[in-house]
Write an enzyme that holds these catalytic residues in place. Structure first.
Site, PDB file in Angstrom:
ATOM      1  N   HIS A  23       0.829  -1.271  -0.121  1.00  0.00           N
ATOM      2  CA  HIS A  23       0.160  -0.083   0.062  1.00  0.00           C
ATOM      3  C   HIS A  23       0.840   1.305  -0.150  1.00  0.00           C
ATOM      4  O   HIS A  23       0.640   2.159  -0.985  1.00  0.00           O
ATOM      5  CB  HIS A  23      -0.922   0.089   1.368  1.00  0.00           C
ATOM      6  CG  HIS A  23      -1.781   1.151   1.573  1.00  0.00           C
ATOM      7  ND1 HIS A  23      -3.170   1.132   0.801  1.00  0.00           N
ATOM      8  CD2 HIS A  23      -1.479   2.234   1.768  1.00  0.00           C
ATOM      9  CE1 HIS A  23      -3.606   2.460   1.034  1.00  0.00           C
ATOM     10  NE2 HIS A  23      -2.899   3.003   1.466  1.00  0.00           N
ATOM     11  N   GLU A  24       1.816   1.371   0.713  1.00  0.00           N
ATOM     12  CA  GLU A  24       2.677   2.663   0.980  1.00  0.00           C
ATOM     13  C   GLU A  24       3.456   2.798  -0.264  1.00  0.00           C
ATOM     14  O   GLU A  24       4.136   3.733  -0.222  1.00  0.00           O
ATOM     15  CB  GLU A  24       3.567   2.550   2.432  1.00  0.00           C
ATOM     16  CG  GLU A  24       2.560   2.579   3.601  1.00  0.00           C
ATOM     17  CD  GLU A  24       1.513   3.643   3.593  1.00  0.00           C
ATOM     18  OE1 GLU A  24       1.891   4.620   3.033  1.00  0.00           O
ATOM     19  OE2 GLU A  24       0.457   3.353   4.173  1.00  0.00           O
ATOM     20  N   HIS A  27       1.954   4.798  -2.861  1.00  0.00           N
ATOM     21  CA  HIS A  27       2.055   6.213  -2.717  1.00  0.00           C
ATOM     22  C   HIS A  27       3.445   6.635  -3.143  1.00  0.00           C
ATOM     23  O   HIS A  27       3.895   7.723  -3.748  1.00  0.00           O
ATOM     24  CB  HIS A  27       1.749   6.480  -1.193  1.00  0.00           C
ATOM     25  CG  HIS A  27       0.395   6.324  -0.843  1.00  0.00           C
ATOM     26  ND1 HIS A  27      -0.857   6.725  -1.377  1.00  0.00           N
ATOM     27  CD2 HIS A  27      -0.271   5.482   0.300  1.00  0.00           C
ATOM     28  CE1 HIS A  27      -1.812   6.487  -0.733  1.00  0.00           C
ATOM     29  NE2 HIS A  27      -1.492   5.696   0.245  1.00  0.00           N
TER      30      HIS A  27
END
Length: 460
Positions: A23-24, A27
């Site tokens: 997920h990170e 980003h």
């Protein structure tokens, strides 16, 4: 007990750690492509346990003490002093489309990971129980329709559709039934009779599936479609238990009980549970090493919550018939995409029904349920764990796209407002929205954790 704790802990750490990193990283990577400077990439919150930074000015990678999430910190003039030379690399200096892309990248990558995992399982193949029915409970819809042990569900179609969809396994049947119940539709099933000479169409009307019912095996039991058809063979027997006292042995095939033929293990288990306050023991006819024996079996009284049941203190049932479900390259990829879309849609509809009170809040699960599910799937094998990982990943993606402040979806909601009005959300509104979002998330987490504790430690 210790073995289960080890697998649950190991599975939870690997699952959450991997999904947070994915997920990170979404980003992080999109931010780099957009020319934004990333100050820190952290797995976990709180005190830093480990850190690495290749050179001053590079991204700092850290592992923190509380492993329940993570974050990526960008250069941002709203949080730090930014020199004029670095102003172009600040997050808040980027055009709206870039900021939106950076924020959306995390949950989108979780959804793409789910597609990949479901596709890998579809390509590699998975052994699953066939959609062969056990004896339907008396009074259930399946029993009233004349279905018996050994009948096989061949295909399904929703009300209003003329297209039949093959049911390839019992897990496929459960998913179809749950999806239909959430959508509030009726379901048609095509069932191959046990004798193999005819087929029967069974209609599961919307009313039978229940409005707002918890979507689990209780739904299957209510309509009578319980699976795991298994021959009535004795498994492990508890030393000193009722089965051992009656002379039963592992591997015994139970042929009849009180002169009634035993069609499958589910029928036998039902008879045992119902044998309470009986004046005489049960008369079992069993086959052992080619010989027929008659044994007197007296189930012991036990309690499930407030319900009294009979138990023989032994495992009953052979392994159910299985089928290896696999797909080619294109079909597997299509299956991975379709499964992700189905499950994401299912999650959103379930959340919507819970929000309006049409479904129970007991469907919310928290970290303890994730740990338990991870441990169980690890023990069942790689394919089961990959499917569990895909489910948690898409759930994380869907959750983060909800329009709640503090979540990625909340930030996207701010950007939508900015795109429509030409101005950002005011600081005063941001402050109140953040507080409201924090309260909503805290409430959801409290309900989910409470549900976990009741499931694991509450009454059966």
């Amino acid at each position: 007990m210790l073995n289960n704790f080890f697998f649950s802990t190991f599975g939870f750490i690997v699952t959450l750690g991997l999904l947070v990193i994915v997920h990170e990283w979404g980003h992080y990577q999109v931010a780099r492509w957009c020319g934004v400077r990333v100050l820190r990439f952290s797995v976990g919150f709180g005190s830093v346990l480990w850190r690495r930074q290749n050179h001053p000015g590079a991204t700092e990678f850290t592992l923190s003490a509380l492993p329940l999430g993570g974050y990526v910190r960008f250069l941002d003039s709203r949080e730090d002093l930014v020199s004029p030379s670095e102003r172009a690399m600040a997050f808040d200096a980027q055009p709206l489309r870039k900021r939106a892309a950076i924020v959306a990248a995390g949950p989108v990558l979780n959804l793409l990971l789910a597609v990949l995992l479901y596709t890998v399982v579809a390509w590699s193949g998975k052994k699953e129980p066939q959609a062969v029915l056990a004896t339907p409970p008396a009074g259930s819809l399946a029993a009233d329709a004349g279905l018996v042990a050994g009948d096989r569900v061949l295909a399904s179609r929703s009300a209003g559709s003329d297209e039949w969809r093959d049911v390839v396994s019992f897990a496929d049947l459960i998913q179809t039934l749950g999806q239909t119940a959430v959508e509030g539709q009726s379901l048609h099933l095509l069932v191959g009779k046990e004798d193999g000479r005819k087929r029967q169409e069974v209609l599961l009307e919307r009313a039978h599936l229940g409005e707002g019912a918890e979507l689990n095996l209780k739904t299957m039991a209510r309509v009578g479609l319980r699976g795991g058809y298994a021959e009535p063979v004795m498994g492990n027997i508890k030393p000193g238990g009722a089965a051992q006292q009656a002379g039963l042995q592992k591997g015994d095939l139970v042929l009849a009980v009180d002169e009634q033929i035993v069609p499958d293990a589910a029928w036998l288990r039902d008879r045992i549970r119902a044998h309470i306050d009986a004046p005489a023991p049960m008369r079992w006819a069993v086959e052992r090493a080619g010989q027929r024996l008659t044994l007197q079996v007296s189930p012991k009284l036990a309690h499930e919550g407030e319900t009294r049941i009979g138990k023989v203190e032994a495992y009953i049932g052979a392994l159910p018939p299985t089928v290896v479900v696999s797909y080619g390259f294109a079909d597997g990829l299509e299956r991975g995409v379709a499964r992700t879309v189905e499950m994401a849609s299912f999650s959103l509809k379930m959340l919507g029904r819970m929000l309006v009170g049409e479904a129970s809040l007991k469907n919310l699960s928290g970290p303890l349920s994730i740990a338990e599910g991870a441990g169980q799937s690890v023990q069942r094998g790689l394919s089961d764990y990959l499917e569990f990982l895909a489910l948690v990943s898409l759930s994380l993606g869907v959750l983060n796209l909800l329009p709640l402040p503090l979540l990625d979806g909340g930030h996207l909601m701010y950007y939508l407002f900015e795109g429509l009005t030409g101005r950002p959300v005011s600081d005063d509104w941001l402050k109140w929205l953040q507080r409201g979002g924090a309260l909503a998330l805290l409430l959801m987490m409290s309900i989910a954790l409470s549900n976990d504790l009741v499931r694991l430690f509450g009454p059966p």
